[in-house]
Motif scaffolding. Structure first.
Motif, mmCIF file in Angstrom:
data_model
loop_
_atom_site.group_PDB
_atom_site.id
_atom_site.type_symbol
_atom_site.label_atom_id
_atom_site.label_comp_id
_atom_site.label_asym_id
_atom_site.label_seq_id
_atom_site.Cartn_x
_atom_site.Cartn_y
_atom_site.Cartn_z
ATOM 1 N N ASN A 39 2.746 8.123 3.970
ATOM 2 C CA ASN A 39 4.014 8.337 4.661
ATOM 3 C C ASN A 39 5.070 7.285 4.359
ATOM 4 O OD1 ASN A 39 2.991 10.617 5.934
ATOM 5 N ND2 ASN A 39 2.178 9.429 7.630
ATOM 6 N N ASP A 40 4.675 6.161 3.797
ATOM 7 C CA ASP A 40 5.616 5.080 3.529
ATOM 8 C C ASP A 40 6.364 5.343 2.233
ATOM 9 O OD1 ASP A 40 6.994 2.691 3.448
ATOM 10 O OD2 ASP A 40 5.241 1.437 3.809
ATOM 11 N N HIS A 41 7.671 5.137 2.267
ATOM 12 C CA HIS A 41 8.499 5.317 1.071
ATOM 13 C C HIS A 41 8.144 4.285 0.001
ATOM 14 C CE1 HIS A 41 11.970 6.121 -1.411
ATOM 15 N NE2 HIS A 41 12.343 4.867 -1.312
ATOM 16 N N ASN A 42 7.759 3.104 0.438
ATOM 17 C CA ASN A 42 7.430 2.013 -0.480
ATOM 18 C C ASN A 42 6.129 1.351 -0.014
ATOM 19 O OD1 ASN A 42 7.651 0.110 -2.472
ATOM 20 N ND2 ASN A 42 9.190 -1.110 -1.420
ATOM 21 N N PRO A 43 4.972 1.979 -0.268
ATOM 22 C CA PRO A 43 3.701 1.469 0.264
ATOM 23 C C PRO A 43 3.259 0.163 -0.401
ATOM 24 C CG PRO A 43 3.284 3.291 -1.214
ATOM 25 C CD PRO A 43 4.778 3.178 -1.072
ATOM 26 N N LEU A 44 2.453 -0.597 0.314
ATOM 27 C CA LEU A 44 1.898 -1.847 -0.191
ATOM 28 C C LEU A 44 0.968 -1.558 -1.369
ATOM 29 C CD1 LEU A 44 1.439 -4.936 0.279
ATOM 30 C CD2 LEU A 44 -0.460 -4.295 1.750
ATOM 31 N N PRO A 45 1.254 -2.129 -2.551
ATOM 32 C CA PRO A 45 0.384 -1.875 -3.708
ATOM 33 C C PRO A 45 -0.884 -2.736 -3.642
ATOM 34 C CG PRO A 45 2.209 -3.281 -4.358
ATOM 35 C CD PRO A 45 2.421 -2.929 -2.908
ATOM 36 N N PHE A 46 -2.032 -2.119 -3.825
ATOM 37 C CA PHE A 46 -3.294 -2.860 -3.801
ATOM 38 C C PHE A 46 -4.322 -2.154 -4.664
ATOM 39 C CE2 PHE A 46 -3.867 0.250 -0.501
ATOM 40 C CZ PHE A 46 -5.221 0.563 -0.510
ATOM 41 N N ILE A 47 -5.384 -2.895 -4.976
ATOM 42 C CA ILE A 47 -6.504 -2.370 -5.746
ATOM 43 C C ILE A 47 -7.751 -2.552 -4.891
ATOM 44 C CG2 ILE A 47 -7.901 -2.678 -7.823
ATOM 45 C CD1 ILE A 47 -5.405 -4.034 -9.070
ATOM 46 N N LYS A 48 -8.569 -1.532 -4.814
ATOM 47 C CA LYS A 48 -9.821 -1.639 -4.083
ATOM 48 C C LYS A 48 -10.965 -1.392 -5.055
ATOM 49 C CE LYS A 48 -12.185 -0.212 0.077
ATOM 50 N NZ LYS A 48 -12.144 0.567 1.298
ATOM 51 N N ILE A 49 -11.848 -2.380 -5.151
ATOM 52 C CA ILE A 49 -13.033 -2.269 -5.998
ATOM 53 C C ILE A 49 -14.224 -2.467 -5.080
ATOM 54 C CG2 ILE A 49 -14.298 -3.213 -7.963
ATOM 55 C CD1 ILE A 49 -11.566 -4.199 -9.031
ATOM 56 N N GLY A 50 -14.927 -1.381 -4.806
ATOM 57 C CA GLY A 50 -16.005 -1.445 -3.818
ATOM 58 C C GLY A 50 -15.402 -1.772 -2.460
ATOM 59 N N LYS A 73 -4.675 4.887 4.696
ATOM 60 C CA LYS A 73 -4.298 6.055 3.892
ATOM 61 C C LYS A 73 -3.075 6.766 4.458
ATOM 62 C CE LYS A 73 -6.112 10.223 1.843
ATOM 63 N NZ LYS A 73 -7.243 11.097 1.630
ATOM 64 N N LYS A 74 -3.047 6.976 5.758
ATOM 65 C CA LYS A 74 -1.927 7.680 6.378
ATOM 66 C C LYS A 74 -0.625 6.901 6.167
ATOM 67 C CE LYS A 74 -0.519 9.837 10.676
ATOM 68 N NZ LYS A 74 -0.851 10.102 12.061
ATOM 69 N N ARG A 75 -0.701 5.598 6.308
ATOM 70 C CA ARG A 75 0.476 4.750 6.119
ATOM 71 C C ARG A 75 0.932 4.800 4.664
ATOM 72 N NH1 ARG A 75 2.777 0.043 8.898
ATOM 73 N NH2 ARG A 75 4.523 -0.481 7.566
ATOM 74 N N GLN A 76 -0.020 4.760 3.731
ATOM 75 C CA GLN A 76 0.302 4.799 2.307
ATOM 76 C C GLN A 76 0.992 6.113 1.942
ATOM 77 O OE1 GLN A 76 -0.503 2.581 -0.510
ATOM 78 N NE2 GLN A 76 -0.608 1.075 1.121
ATOM 79 N N THR A 132 -2.184 -7.084 9.587
ATOM 80 C CA THR A 132 -1.027 -6.314 9.124
ATOM 81 C C THR A 132 -1.312 -5.696 7.763
ATOM 82 O OG1 THR A 132 0.519 -7.675 10.375
ATOM 83 C CG2 THR A 132 1.428 -6.448 8.518
ATOM 84 N N GLN A 133 -1.956 -6.454 6.901
ATOM 85 C CA GLN A 133 -2.335 -5.920 5.585
ATOM 86 C C GLN A 133 -3.249 -4.706 5.734
ATOM 87 O OE1 GLN A 133 -3.817 -8.830 2.674
ATOM 88 N NE2 GLN A 133 -2.910 -10.429 3.955
ATOM 89 N N ALA A 134 -4.226 -4.815 6.625
ATOM 90 C CA ALA A 134 -5.169 -3.709 6.842
ATOM 91 C C ALA A 134 -4.420 -2.461 7.315
ATOM 92 C CB ALA A 134 -6.239 -4.115 7.844
ATOM 93 N N LEU A 135 -3.485 -2.633 8.228
ATOM 94 C CA LEU A 135 -2.691 -1.493 8.703
ATOM 95 C C LEU A 135 -1.863 -0.887 7.579
ATOM 96 C CD1 LEU A 135 -1.434 -2.832 12.151
ATOM 97 C CD2 LEU A 135 -3.056 -0.970 11.764
#
Length: 92
Positions: free
Chosen positions: A39-50, A34-37, A27-30
């Motif tokens: 289009n979502d009014h309140n997207p899941l906040p995350f940090i990607k390093i590498g 990018k498309k979900r982020q 569920t986290q991966a979904l």
């Protein structure tokens, strides 16, 4: 801008998020897609390093509260009208 020292910020891995908040890894991966982020009014906040993914704990808590408010019924006039659209106004 966040003014907390980096050591004071609590970071979570996807596994930590799954254990603490019961949000599965799939569920986290979904939710991170990018498309979900976009289009979502309140997207899941995350940090990607590498290839590593991290979440900031207080941002996740704020996100969950916002999601709760977003999913709660809002008893506005429009909501009540939709709810009772088949009942004549004299019966309300």
């Amino acid at each position: 801008m966040n003014t907390q020292p980096i050591s004071a910020i609590s970071y979570l891995t996807p596994q930590d998020l799954e254990k603490r908040f019961n949000i599965s890894l799939s569920t986290q991966a979904l939710m991170r897609m990018k498309k979900r982020q976009e289009n979502d009014h309140n997207p899941l906040p995350f940090i990607k390093i590498g290839r590593k993914i991290f979440y900031i704990e207080n941002q996740i808590e704020a996100w969950m509260l916002a999601k709760q408010a977003e999913n709660s019924p809002c008893y506005t006039t429009e909501y009540v009208k939709k709810l009772y659209k088949n009942i004549p106004s004299k019966d309300i």
